[in-house]
Design a protein around this motif. Structure first.
Motif, mmCIF file in Angstrom:
data_model
loop_
_atom_site.group_PDB
_atom_site.id
_atom_site.type_symbol
_atom_site.label_atom_id
_atom_site.label_comp_id
_atom_site.label_asym_id
_atom_site.label_seq_id
_atom_site.Cartn_x
_atom_site.Cartn_y
_atom_site.Cartn_z
ATOM 1 N N THR A 1 -17.632 63.065 18.021
ATOM 2 C CA THR A 1 -16.691 62.670 18.739
ATOM 3 C C THR A 1 -17.438 62.699 20.232
ATOM 4 O O THR A 1 -17.943 63.589 20.583
ATOM 5 C CB THR A 1 -15.382 63.471 18.833
ATOM 6 N N ASN A 2 -17.363 61.519 20.918
ATOM 7 C CA ASN A 2 -17.712 61.231 22.360
ATOM 8 C C ASN A 2 -16.958 60.700 22.920
ATOM 9 O O ASN A 2 -16.094 59.679 22.731
ATOM 10 C CB ASN A 2 -19.128 60.172 22.202
ATOM 11 N N VAL A 3 -16.594 61.319 24.147
ATOM 12 C CA VAL A 3 -15.569 61.315 25.039
ATOM 13 C C VAL A 3 -16.498 60.712 26.359
ATOM 14 O O VAL A 3 -17.178 61.550 26.891
ATOM 15 C CB VAL A 3 -14.578 62.339 25.322
ATOM 16 N N PHE A 4 -15.819 59.701 26.844
ATOM 17 C CA PHE A 4 -16.060 59.174 28.244
ATOM 18 C C PHE A 4 -15.131 59.061 29.305
ATOM 19 O O PHE A 4 -13.856 58.664 29.003
ATOM 20 C CB PHE A 4 -16.841 57.705 27.772
ATOM 21 N N ILE B 1 -17.912 53.400 14.063
ATOM 22 C CA ILE B 1 -17.538 53.693 15.238
ATOM 23 C C ILE B 1 -16.077 53.150 15.298
ATOM 24 O O ILE B 1 -15.807 51.968 15.128
ATOM 25 C CB ILE B 1 -18.310 52.830 16.364
ATOM 26 N N HIS B 2 -15.333 53.976 16.075
ATOM 27 C CA HIS B 2 -13.967 53.894 16.070
ATOM 28 C C HIS B 2 -13.614 54.278 17.558
ATOM 29 O O HIS B 2 -13.780 55.297 17.978
ATOM 30 C CB HIS B 2 -13.134 54.463 15.170
ATOM 31 N N ALA B 3 -12.960 53.602 18.317
ATOM 32 C CA ALA B 3 -12.773 53.934 19.843
ATOM 33 C C ALA B 3 -11.476 53.627 20.192
ATOM 34 O O ALA B 3 -10.629 52.647 19.692
ATOM 35 C CB ALA B 3 -13.791 52.975 20.668
ATOM 36 N N VAL B 4 -10.707 54.647 21.095
ATOM 37 C CA VAL B 4 -9.496 54.662 21.608
ATOM 38 C C VAL B 4 -9.867 54.672 23.076
ATOM 39 O O VAL B 4 -10.373 55.592 23.553
ATOM 40 C CB VAL B 4 -8.819 55.785 20.927
ATOM 41 N N GLN B 5 -9.369 53.534 23.755
ATOM 42 C CA GLN B 5 -9.563 53.376 25.060
ATOM 43 C C GLN B 5 -8.316 53.344 26.052
ATOM 44 O O GLN B 5 -7.332 52.602 25.416
ATOM 45 C CB GLN B 5 -10.813 52.243 25.308
ATOM 46 N N SER B 6 -8.542 53.977 27.132
ATOM 47 C CA SER B 6 -7.397 53.524 28.336
ATOM 48 C C SER B 6 -8.233 53.227 29.288
ATOM 49 O O SER B 6 -9.516 52.726 29.382
ATOM 50 C CB SER B 6 -6.733 54.874 28.483
ATOM 51 N N MET B 7 -7.678 52.960 30.569
ATOM 52 C CA MET B 7 -8.213 52.557 31.602
ATOM 53 C C MET B 7 -9.329 53.369 32.208
ATOM 54 O O MET B 7 -10.248 53.116 32.875
ATOM 55 C CB MET B 7 -7.236 52.450 33.277
ATOM 56 N N MET B 8 -9.004 54.851 32.153
ATOM 57 C CA MET B 8 -10.097 55.846 32.707
ATOM 58 C C MET B 8 -10.782 56.541 31.524
ATOM 59 O O MET B 8 -11.666 57.298 32.304
ATOM 60 C CB MET B 8 -9.664 56.556 33.825
ATOM 61 N N HIS C 1 -14.596 58.086 21.313
ATOM 62 C CA HIS C 1 -15.411 57.342 20.231
ATOM 63 C C HIS C 1 -15.641 58.110 19.139
ATOM 64 O O HIS C 1 -16.105 59.467 19.522
ATOM 65 C CB HIS C 1 -16.561 56.994 20.576
ATOM 66 N N THR C 2 -15.088 58.028 17.893
ATOM 67 C CA THR C 2 -15.529 58.855 16.655
ATOM 68 C C THR C 2 -16.732 58.123 16.044
ATOM 69 O O THR C 2 -16.263 56.731 15.754
ATOM 70 C CB THR C 2 -14.224 59.482 15.769
ATOM 71 N N VAL C 3 -17.538 58.566 15.503
ATOM 72 C CA VAL C 3 -18.364 57.856 14.571
ATOM 73 C C VAL C 3 -19.038 58.735 13.663
ATOM 74 O O VAL C 3 -18.824 59.806 13.535
ATOM 75 C CB VAL C 3 -19.579 57.577 15.827
ATOM 76 N N VAL C 4 -19.701 58.082 12.686
ATOM 77 C CA VAL C 4 -20.493 58.692 11.523
ATOM 78 C C VAL C 4 -21.747 58.615 11.811
ATOM 79 O O VAL C 4 -22.414 57.652 12.163
ATOM 80 C CB VAL C 4 -20.149 58.165 10.136
#
Length: 149
Positions: A112-115, A79-86, A90-93
């Motif tokens: 790729t999961n975007v929240f 899991i690799h996550a790039v996050q901002s306030m809002m 996440h990119t995962v295998v």
């Protein structure tokens, strides 16, 4: 910490929302799975080899069909996550356990999961998964690429 408000789940972090997503897949629980998704007509889901699905209803119907066969055994790794306030990307295998003529085998997918964070906590707005190359070795599953393109 996952909280409940008026019967709805509130995910305090994008990591909690992602964990709930994969747990719902393991349990084959469509209701729990869709509780992770934003109730928005702009949500997008792309399953491996499938079309782009836009809108809450289209996404829900696709998962209903998939989970109608049986729960999915998917383990997110790397899991690799790039996050901002809002928002959080996440990119995962995904290690997907599948039944084949040779027995159970693991198939790797990139996902790729975007929240987005809103009044109801963190919610998924995009899930895009595609099959990784069949000959993907441990060395190729590294976190940092050798080349930038």
């Amino acid at each position: 910490m996952v909280l409940k408000s008026r019967g709805a789940l509130l995910f305090a972090t994008s990591e909690e929302a992602e964990q709930a997503f994969y747990e719902a897949l393991e349990q084959g629980d469509l209701g729990q799975l869709m509780a992770v998704w934003a109730e928005d007509e702009d949500v997008v889901c792309i399953h491996p080899g499938g079309p782009r699905l836009i809108g809450h209803e289209a996404v829900q119907e696709s998962w209903r069909e998939i989970l109608g066969n049986s729960p999915l055994s998917i383990r997110p790794t790397r899991i690799h996550a790039v996050q901002s306030m809002m928002s959080s990307v996440h990119t995962v295998v995904e290690q997907v356990m599948v039944d084949t003529a040779q027995g159970k085998q693991v198939v790797n997918c990139y996902a790729t999961n975007v929240f987005h964070k809103g009044p109801t906590g963190w919610r998924m707005v995009l899930h895009h998964s595609s099959q990784a190359p069949a000959d993907l070795g441990t060395a190729e599953m590294q976190d940092v690429p050798d080349l930038l393109h």
